[in-house]
Write an enzyme that holds these catalytic residues in place. Sequence first.
Site, mmCIF file in Angstrom:
data_model
loop_
_atom_site.group_PDB
_atom_site.id
_atom_site.type_symbol
_atom_site.label_atom_id
_atom_site.label_comp_id
_atom_site.label_asym_id
_atom_site.label_seq_id
_atom_site.Cartn_x
_atom_site.Cartn_y
_atom_site.Cartn_z
ATOM 1 N N GLY A 186 -1.686 -4.520 1.117
ATOM 2 C CA GLY A 186 -1.726 -5.759 1.878
ATOM 3 C C GLY A 186 -0.798 -6.842 1.382
ATOM 4 O O GLY A 186 -0.727 -7.916 1.975
ATOM 5 N N ASN A 213 4.211 -6.213 5.472
ATOM 6 C CA ASN A 213 3.106 -7.070 5.878
ATOM 7 C C ASN A 213 3.577 -8.438 6.361
ATOM 8 O O ASN A 213 2.872 -9.097 7.133
ATOM 9 C CB ASN A 213 2.097 -7.210 4.729
ATOM 10 N N SER A 217 0.816 -1.219 0.000
ATOM 11 C CA SER A 217 0.000 0.000 0.000
ATOM 12 C C SER A 217 0.847 1.264 0.000
ATOM 13 O O SER A 217 0.410 2.307 -0.499
ATOM 14 C CB SER A 217 -0.932 0.014 1.220
ATOM 15 N N HIS A 248 -0.285 6.465 7.144
ATOM 16 C CA HIS A 248 0.147 6.491 5.746
ATOM 17 C C HIS A 248 0.597 7.897 5.346
ATOM 18 O O HIS A 248 -0.039 8.886 5.718
ATOM 19 C CB HIS A 248 -0.984 6.039 4.814
ATOM 20 N N ASP A 254 -5.124 9.597 9.229
ATOM 21 C CA ASP A 254 -5.001 8.373 10.014
ATOM 22 C C ASP A 254 -3.724 8.368 10.845
ATOM 23 O O ASP A 254 -3.556 7.540 11.740
ATOM 24 C CB ASP A 254 -5.059 7.134 9.123
#
Length: 235
Positions: free
Chosen positions: A95, A127, A58, A211, A208
């Site tokens: 992901g 990940n 991502s 990111h 958030d």
Amino acid sequence: MRPAMSGLRYLPVLLCWCFVLAAVTAAPASDGKQPAPAGNGSAGSAARVTYILALGDSLTAGYGLESADSFPAVLEKRLRGAGLSVRVINAGVSGDTSAGGLARLGWAMDAVPGGRPDLVIVALGANDALRGLDPAMMRTNLARILEQCLDAGARVLLAGMQAPRNMGTDYAAQFDAVYPELAQQYDVPLYPFFLEGVALDPALNQPDGIHPDAQGVQVIVEKMLPHVLSALRDL
């Protein structure tokens, strides 16, 4: 080669890993669309185009950003602004693990005109750490990615990641060591930490808090740019 992290600096990195893991289920996979290249000359220019494949998760795909603000698009614009005839192809999937990147490497490379990129930026592993996957298996997957790229005649720039410290010191040591070991074994340049200069700065992240926002991507590109230019000079 790797940036040192200690004390309270572990917390922002851990939060970053946790959010990316959440994105596995919350964010749709990349639709495979490529960002449009910025113009850098007349349509009749005979300059050869250099193709760069950005293979990642991502963070590469541009989660939460407009396509023009994603890492591949910003890198392409920056390189073209420097007078280089390049196309940076976005091969990031939210992901994705190192196993996922390996599984789709073939078709990602086939999508490049001529079937081979000139340079592959490999930015995978975050990940794997989030899921607590065996660093030895990640090493095997990344090694196969490097081998396939090099066997195809592509140059590689390996972008490192760091394990969250709540996985334990042994796990973190094994995980973090994978990138410099592979860079040395396969004689490829290493950019130690993809999120260097951004992960610890809330002002460079999306709401958030994890990111990178558009400005954060700009910082990542500027910090990585000398490494990319060096790799391109070796083509």
